[in-house]
Design a protein around this motif. Sequence first.
Motif, PDB file in Angstrom:
ATOM      1  N   LYS A 215      31.424  75.964 103.370  1.00  0.00           N
ATOM      2  CA  LYS A 215      31.689  74.570 103.745  1.00  0.00           C
ATOM      3  C   LYS A 215      33.180  74.362 103.974  1.00  0.00           C
ATOM      4  O   LYS A 215      33.600  73.756 104.967  1.00  0.00           O
TER       5      LYS A 215
ATOM      6  N   GLN B 108      26.709  70.354 108.896  1.00  0.00           N
ATOM      7  CA  GLN B 108      26.461  69.321 107.899  1.00  0.00           C
ATOM      8  C   GLN B 108      25.449  69.786 106.859  1.00  0.00           C
ATOM      9  O   GLN B 108      24.689  68.984 106.319  1.00  0.00           O
TER      10      GLN B 108
ATOM     11  N   GLN C 217      26.750  68.219 102.128  1.00  0.00           N
ATOM     12  CA  GLN C 217      27.444  66.936 102.227  1.00  0.00           C
ATOM     13  C   GLN C 217      27.553  66.309 100.847  1.00  0.00           C
ATOM     14  O   GLN C 217      26.605  66.319 100.075  1.00  0.00           O
ATOM     15  N   ARG C 218      28.740  65.780 100.558  1.00  0.00           N
ATOM     16  CA  ARG C 218      28.976  65.112  99.280  1.00  0.00           C
ATOM     17  C   ARG C 218      29.609  63.743  99.529  1.00  0.00           C
ATOM     18  O   ARG C 218      30.500  63.616 100.370  1.00  0.00           O
ATOM     19  N   LYS C 219      29.125  62.767  98.782  1.00  0.00           N
ATOM     20  CA  LYS C 219      29.678  61.416  98.888  1.00  0.00           C
ATOM     21  C   LYS C 219      30.076  60.917  97.508  1.00  0.00           C
ATOM     22  O   LYS C 219      29.265  60.888  96.588  1.00  0.00           O
TER      23      LYS C 219
ATOM     24  N   PHE D 287      34.457  61.416 101.278  1.00  0.00           N
ATOM     25  CA  PHE D 287      33.655  62.559 101.707  1.00  0.00           C
ATOM     26  C   PHE D 287      34.563  63.788 101.771  1.00  0.00           C
ATOM     27  O   PHE D 287      35.260  63.984 102.771  1.00  0.00           O
TER      28      PHE D 287
ATOM     29  N   LEU E 166      35.650  67.249 102.703  1.00  0.00           N
ATOM     30  CA  LEU E 166      35.214  68.290 103.639  1.00  0.00           C
ATOM     31  C   LEU E 166      35.613  69.674 103.140  1.00  0.00           C
ATOM     32  O   LEU E 166      35.019  70.678 103.542  1.00  0.00           O
TER      33      LEU E 166
ATOM     34  N   LYS F 114      16.343  69.697 104.070  1.00  0.00           N
ATOM     35  CA  LYS F 114      17.546  69.237 103.381  1.00  0.00           C
ATOM     36  C   LYS F 114      17.140  68.326 102.232  1.00  0.00           C
ATOM     37  O   LYS F 114      16.387  67.373 102.423  1.00  0.00           O
TER      38      LYS F 114
ATOM     39  N   SER G 113      18.208  65.680  99.209  1.00  0.00           N
ATOM     40  CA  SER G 113      19.236  64.692  98.888  1.00  0.00           C
ATOM     41  C   SER G 113      19.114  64.293  97.428  1.00  0.00           C
ATOM     42  O   SER G 113      18.025  63.940  96.953  1.00  0.00           O
TER      43      SER G 113
END
Length: 472
Positions: free
Chosen positions: A261, A272, A275-277, A344, A346, A449, A451
């Motif tokens: 990543k 993508q 993904q982390r939020k 977010f 990256l 995917k 979540s």
Amino acid sequence: MTTRMAALLLLRRLAAGGAVARLQQPYAGLATAASRQDALDATREESGQPDKGNKNRWMELPPFAPVDAAAAARAIFRGQGGDEIEGSSNSTAIRWVRRCCPDLPASLVQKLFRLRKVKKNAVTAETSSTHASAEQFRLRRVSAKDHLLPGDTLFLPVNIQESSVAEKARKFDNRNEIDFLRSLEIYKDKAIIVVNKPPGMPVQGGVGIKNSIDVLAPMFEENSSDAPRLVHRLDRDCSGVLVLGRTQLSASILHAIFREKTADALADGTQQVLQRKYVALVMGTPRHPKGLLSAPLAKVLLQDGKSERLTVRAGPNTTSVQDALTEYRVIESCPQGFTWLELFPLTGRKHQLRVHCAEVLGTPIVGDYKYGRQAHQDWTPLPVSQTVDKELLRKQRLPFGLVLGGGSIAEQQPQLHLHCKQMMLPDISAAVQGLQSEDADRDFSDLEKLSFVAPLPLHMRLSWEVLKSVDK
């Protein structure tokens, strides 16, 4: 290529007999079948030792099946086929034992080899009176540096497994602590465990740290000596989604995916897969409602000569400069001078979000006294309105010295307001199953995917309610 094809054909034959499936269970079974008993007798005859019950029973490890976790992660990350994931078969016996038995101390593993307690299967084909070929199993001693071939099976004394499980039971026998840890689970399958890490709980051990997720990980498993493994980190005072690998293979693949990543982001990639939020409450308001922060991080030694911190200001006293990328978006700005942000990352650098918020945006995170100490010097708690739910104000002691409640912006010393709210990952369990299948045409392009969402910790929920009530 010839070696890889031969290994693949052998793995296919093992899979047909159900052997490859045992890779998901490092202590897959005991060699108690009649054919294994022949090997046991032969080993006993070689050593000249009499039968003493458990001491002559053997624990069978999964057949050696090399897999290049980095290549597998690249295939998963880019949604491609997995034709080149077979790893080199040039692996030693001690490495395979450590991979299958990560809970065994390294000193104990080395001792087992020195005492000649580690055996390897030696299969010979003999012709019976009816001219049918029969496999005769015989266990032979293996040294630590002996190289394994795909399909080789190692055996350890079974009392090693039993003592390991018993030791874990003695170490983790507090039911309240076990129940509390398992209450943190968000998701669990054969490959991973996802938990909502509470603020204040360290992920890894260190000076003065007795309990950490890394040390307590065996509590997540029942009647197993194989402990889940960390694959990424969260700061001690940060909370939210934390993923652990339940097997060595799944952990290795996840490690590689997190590295992939970062590499993809720095190469201007658009993948993508991971993904982390994060959600953060910061002091001040960014100039723009959203944007991309690109600022390299470097370590700098503080005046005491011992402590260090990260900074975006590279200078003669900085080392280990690393590029870091963070996207941000303003959720809501409050008239009291606070702003809720979505962050977010990256890339996955240490303290990346905290440094970017404090030094690039100029809006340090509430409760971050390392990178926002100056901003907290004139801190004034906000009043709590009568409309705020009184349940949010209650404090409760939890296991491992944790406290539920307190630390909001209504307190004199608020906790860190940084929370990993959501993470998206490919279905690692399905990927591992595909890697261990007999199908040579692996395709990871259609992996589901997953979540995972972790609710905000109590102190951040209370801060949200306090700011809303003040607005009214």
